[in-house]
Structures are given as C-alpha cells and as structure tokens.
Enzyme design. Sequence first.
Site, PDB file in Angstrom:
ATOM      1  CG  ASN A 189      -2.084   0.940   1.061  1.00 15.88           C
ATOM      2  OD1 ASN A 189      -2.262   1.536  -0.003  1.00 15.88           O
ATOM      3  ND2 ASN A 189      -2.885   1.053   2.099  1.00 15.88           N
ATOM      4  NE  ARG A 229      -8.815  -2.093  14.159  1.00 16.19           N
ATOM      5  CZ  ARG A 229      -8.091  -1.520  13.206  1.00 16.19           C
ATOM      6  NH1 ARG A 229      -6.842  -1.927  12.980  1.00 16.19           N
ATOM      7  NH2 ARG A 229      -8.619  -0.558  12.463  1.00 16.19           N
ATOM      8  CG  ASP A 247      -3.609  -1.176  15.084  1.00 15.65           C
ATOM      9  OD1 ASP A 247      -3.710  -1.583  13.905  1.00 15.65           O
ATOM     10  OD2 ASP A 247      -2.534  -0.809  15.583  1.00 15.65           O
ATOM     11  CE1 TYR A 252      -5.823   1.389  12.895  1.00 14.85           C
ATOM     12  CE2 TYR A 252      -5.246   2.217  10.720  1.00 14.85           C
ATOM     13  CZ  TYR A 252      -5.713   1.202  11.523  1.00 14.85           C
ATOM     14  OH  TYR A 252      -6.072   0.030  10.977  1.00 14.85           O
ATOM     15  CG  HIS A 279      -1.705   2.411  12.996  1.00 16.83           C
ATOM     16  ND1 HIS A 279      -0.982   3.105  12.081  1.00 16.83           N
ATOM     17  CD2 HIS A 279      -2.292   1.412  12.300  1.00 16.83           C
ATOM     18  CE1 HIS A 279      -1.151   2.607  10.879  1.00 16.83           C
ATOM     19  NE2 HIS A 279      -1.934   1.561  10.985  1.00 16.83           N
ATOM     20  CD  GLU A 283      -2.720  -4.495  14.932  1.00 11.15           C
ATOM     21  OE1 GLU A 283      -3.928  -4.718  15.142  1.00 11.15           O
ATOM     22  OE2 GLU A 283      -2.261  -4.300  13.802  1.00 11.15           O
ATOM     23  CD  GLU A 335      -6.495  -6.525  10.059  1.00  8.75           C
ATOM     24  OE1 GLU A 335      -5.296  -6.825  10.181  1.00  8.75           O
ATOM     25  OE2 GLU A 335      -6.879  -5.351   9.878  1.00  8.75           O
ATOM     26  CD  GLU A 388      -0.526  -3.506  10.476  1.00  3.40           C
ATOM     27  OE1 GLU A 388      -1.447  -4.055  11.105  1.00  3.40           O
ATOM     28  OE2 GLU A 388      -0.664  -2.429   9.892  1.00  3.40           O
ATOM     29  CG  HIS A 442     -10.941  -3.364  11.280  1.00  2.00           C
ATOM     30  ND1 HIS A 442      -9.900  -2.624  10.809  1.00  2.00           N
ATOM     31  CD2 HIS A 442     -10.415  -4.569  11.601  1.00  2.00           C
ATOM     32  CE1 HIS A 442      -8.789  -3.343  10.844  1.00  2.00           C
ATOM     33  NE2 HIS A 442      -9.074  -4.526  11.311  1.00  2.00           N
ATOM     34  CD1 TRP A 469      -1.266   8.110   9.670  1.00  2.00           C
ATOM     35  CD2 TRP A 469      -0.917   6.056   8.872  1.00  2.00           C
ATOM     36  NE1 TRP A 469      -2.476   7.631   9.283  1.00  2.00           N
ATOM     37  CE2 TRP A 469      -2.310   6.367   8.790  1.00  2.00           C
ATOM     38  CE3 TRP A 469      -0.483   4.809   8.447  1.00  2.00           C
ATOM     39  CZ2 TRP A 469      -3.250   5.469   8.280  1.00  2.00           C
ATOM     40  CZ3 TRP A 469      -1.432   3.906   7.941  1.00  2.00           C
ATOM     41  CH2 TRP A 469      -2.770   4.264   7.859  1.00  2.00           C
ATOM     42  NE  ARG A 516      -2.039  -7.335  13.439  1.00  2.00           N
ATOM     43  CZ  ARG A 516      -2.982  -7.410  12.502  1.00  2.00           C
ATOM     44  NH1 ARG A 516      -3.463  -8.594  12.147  1.00  2.00           N
ATOM     45  NH2 ARG A 516      -3.427  -6.314  11.908  1.00  2.00           N
ATOM     46  CG  HIS A 536      -1.939  -6.762   7.997  1.00  2.00           C
ATOM     47  ND1 HIS A 536      -1.154  -6.085   7.082  1.00  2.00           N
ATOM     48  CD2 HIS A 536      -2.903  -5.911   8.382  1.00  2.00           C
ATOM     49  CE1 HIS A 536      -1.634  -4.860   6.927  1.00  2.00           C
ATOM     50  NE2 HIS A 536      -2.685  -4.726   7.704  1.00  2.00           N
ATOM     51  CG  ASP A 555      -3.903  -2.023   2.929  1.00  2.00           C
ATOM     52  OD1 ASP A 555      -4.674  -1.592   3.792  1.00  2.00           O
ATOM     53  OD2 ASP A 555      -2.785  -2.484   3.186  1.00  2.00           O
TER      54      ASP A 555
HETATM   55  O1  CS2 Z   1      -4.223  -3.515  11.691  1.00  2.00           O
HETATM   56  C1  CS2 Z   1      -4.548  -3.034  10.602  1.00  2.00           C
HETATM   57  O2  CS2 Z   1      -5.325  -3.568   9.795  1.00  2.00           O
HETATM   58  C2  CS2 Z   1      -3.982  -1.687  10.214  1.00  2.00           C
HETATM   59  O3  CS2 Z   1      -2.794  -1.455  10.857  1.00  2.00           O
HETATM   60  C3  CS2 Z   1      -3.998  -1.501   8.723  1.00  2.00           C
HETATM   61  O4  CS2 Z   1      -5.211  -0.884   8.420  1.00  2.00           O
HETATM   62  C4  CS2 Z   1      -2.867  -0.673   8.131  1.00  2.00           C
HETATM   63  O5  CS2 Z   1      -3.003   0.669   8.584  1.00  2.00           O
HETATM   64  C5  CS2 Z   1      -2.954  -0.716   6.624  1.00  2.00           C
HETATM   65  O6  CS2 Z   1      -2.881  -2.044   6.207  1.00  2.00           O
HETATM   66  C6  CS2 Z   1      -1.850   0.104   5.983  1.00  2.00           C
HETATM   67  O7  CS2 Z   1      -1.921   0.017   4.585  1.00  2.00           O
HETATM   68 MG    MG Z   2      -2.516  -2.721  12.520  1.00  2.00          MG
END
Ligand code: CS2
Ligand code: MG
Length: 402
Positions: free
Chosen positions: A37, A147, A210, A159, A212, A236, A339, A262, A122, A402, A283, A312, A316
């Site tokens: 991504n 989540r 998460d 996020y 993040h 996470e 996930e 991830e 999610h 991020w 992950r 993960h 994406d």
């Molecule tokens: O746990 C998750 O799914 C995230 O961390 C993702 O949404 C991640 O931000 C994206 O895969 C980034 O492209």
């Molecule tokens: Mg994540």
Amino acid sequence: MKIIDAKVIVTCPGRNFVTLKVVTDEGVYGIGDATLNGREMAVVSYLEDHIVPCLIGRDPQQVEDIWQYLYRGAYWRRGPVTMTAIAAVDVALWDIKAKIANQPLYQLLGGKSRDGVMVYGHANGGDIAETVDEVGRYIDMGYKAIRAQTGVPGLPSTYGVASEKMYYEPADAELPTENVWSTEKYLNHVPKLFQTLRDKYGFDHHLLHDSHHRLTPIEAARLGKDLEPFRLFWLEDTVTAENQESFRLIRQHTTTPLAVGEVFSSIFDCQQLITEQLIDYIRATVVHAGGITHLRRIANLADLYHVRTGCHGATDLSPVCMGAALHFDTWVPNFGIQEYMRHTPETDAVFPHVYTFDDGYLYPGEVPGHGVDIDEALAAKYPYKPAYLPVNRLQDGTMFNW
Ligand SMILES: O=C(O)[C@@H](O)[C@@H](O)[C@H](O)[C@H](O)CO
Ligand SMILES: [Mg+2]
C-alpha cells in the site's frame, strides 16, 4: 513442467492491487498478491525488471528452490519491496502446486488443524457512542472478535476511524495527507471506550485495539495496565518494533496481550520478540513476509515460544492474500486469529473467490489451489491510481509515526 510467462497485473477497483500471474507450459497458472500500500509501483518494477526474467523456464514445482534463489540471489536481502515480490511468486507457485495435486492448498501444508478460521472485524466510530453501536453491529453479524477504534476528542482524525464503516481505506490521497496526533489525548480517552464496551456487552466477545505504532514503551506499558480490567484479546502495534528490545519494558508492566508485525517482512524482524516472548501474537502475513514458505518458518519459531499467529488482513491486502492466508490459518497449529477487513463488491468481482464467512469464521473452500482467481478483463477496466498513506505530525509539528 516449465514457467512460460509471469505477468504483473495492476488494477484499482476502488483501491490499488498488484497481482502476479505465473503461467506454465501445461496451462496451469497460479496467482499471488504483490500489493504494498502506497509503494505499489516499486514492487511492480522489482517483479517485472528483476524477478520475472529469472522465472521463465524454471520448474514451478520447485517452490523452495525458487524462494531460496530469489532471496539469496538478490544479494540485497529483506525489506518490504523485496519480500512482497518474493511472496507473490511463492503464493503463485503454491497455488500451482496445489492445482497440480488437485488439492486445496491447506492439504499440502499438513491438512486441517481446524475447520473454521476465527476472524475479527473493524468497528470504528467518531466517538465512543458511535463506536459502541458499531461493535454491536459486528456482534449482530456474528463476529466473535471485534477491533474497536474511536475518534479522540480534540484530534481532527486518528488511525482506524473513517466515514465509510465497512471498508476502511487509509490510502486517501495522491500525496500524503498530514494527520495531527496527541498521545496524551489518546491515552486519556481509550480506556473509557473499553470500559463502556465491557459495561454494555460484557465479556462474551473478544475485543482488540490497534495503537498503530504511536506510543513509547512506557506509554504502551501505561495503556496496557489501564486496559487490563477489560481483558483485551490483544493490544496491537503499540511501539514501532525496529528496536525489538524495547518491548521488554512493556512486558514488565502489563499482562495485556501484545500483537505486532504487520509491517514485518522477515523472521529477523521478530526473532527477538518471539524468542524472548515479548509478544503474544505475530501479525506478519503471506503478502509482505515472503509468502507461505517464509511465513511457515516464522510460525514454527513462534510455536516454540507460545506465540500465536494473527495475520494482517486489511482491505489493502487483496483477496488473493486473504485466500492464501486462510489456507495457512487452516493448517497452522499455533493459530490465533485472522484479521478480516472486508473488500468492496467491486474488488470481489475482480478477484472471484470461494472463501466464505459464517458466524464469525472464514472457511477457505475446497477447490484445488488457494481458491482465488483474477478476472483480467475486468481488472483492466480499473487503471492504477496513485494513492499514498497519510503521514502524522505531533501538535507542535514534529514528524511522527502514522
Ligand atoms: O491492523 C490493521 O489492519 C492496520 O494497521 C492496517 O489498516 C494498516 O493501517 C494498513 O494495512 C496500511 O496500509
Ligand atoms: Mg494494525
């Protein structure tokens, strides 16, 4: 049997996906996900310019030898671009091997260790009330694990929270959007979300969260302690894990289970985290960690240290990755959870697949291979559209994670 062609298919049915299709002289073909991504075209070039020429003429059944050739032969090893490209080849070759054997891929890995693969969805909302309602919606859809991500008062964005509830897509602009972050505001708010969730729904469902990559180890330790009464399935990506040792500090302070990985692309990214039991779930997944061949090595190491898988599975990562991951999840003895951020109907039409969702579990299906295909004609109707993941700055302008 020989590889006679390997083509890279870029398509954008609402978001970009990169797929590798490996074709043999006996007509059997296999496909692998090569989507990274925000850096998709780097993998396209790595495949087209540096890997595909080396594949033509090889025996596709030599999955391990080709993996070793592409890994050791690169000289410049590891990293997300390299390992995503190798992963695409690996998954395509496993797909071919299973089709030749006329078996679902999980049979070639060691057979079923479970019938269904427990997944988590999610739920997100602009505030606690909306997030609580969204969690309820996922419970009504049959999810056993959800989540929960919520907006933070005083922050314009965070996020995991989006207006589109079912299909979260973070790559939202042709150049990176700049988000603003405050760890203080976040840490003060998140425990209230899980207090409210447990008060409303009790403890019959797994809850996950998460962070993040946005905390320091001591901040992660504080959040882990604050969340202990709510018994999360996992917390996470608390801390960016380049310095794996930093997780020792988190581990010393909290019993909240930790998940990370991830963004990992090889076993070396998590070797210390696993062997020191600094995490509970790894992950890494097939598309970014070198395919099934390498992910098996990670899972086997993790099994020795009571670490379970938690692949993960964001939007994406294409349905091709999801399909392959479900066969991996069906086999892997130390399975934790998968996930499952659903794909849009547009994406599902480009990637017809046999996996199904039922009452909180995904099932890989029983067709030969990993059970996912690509409709090339339809894929061609969606040209690549540059899209970046956002970047993050603290409120004083400092560049952050991020
Ligand atoms: O746990 C998750 O799914 C995230 O961390 C993702 O949404 C991640 O931000 C994206 O895969 C980034 O492209
Ligand atoms: Mg994540």
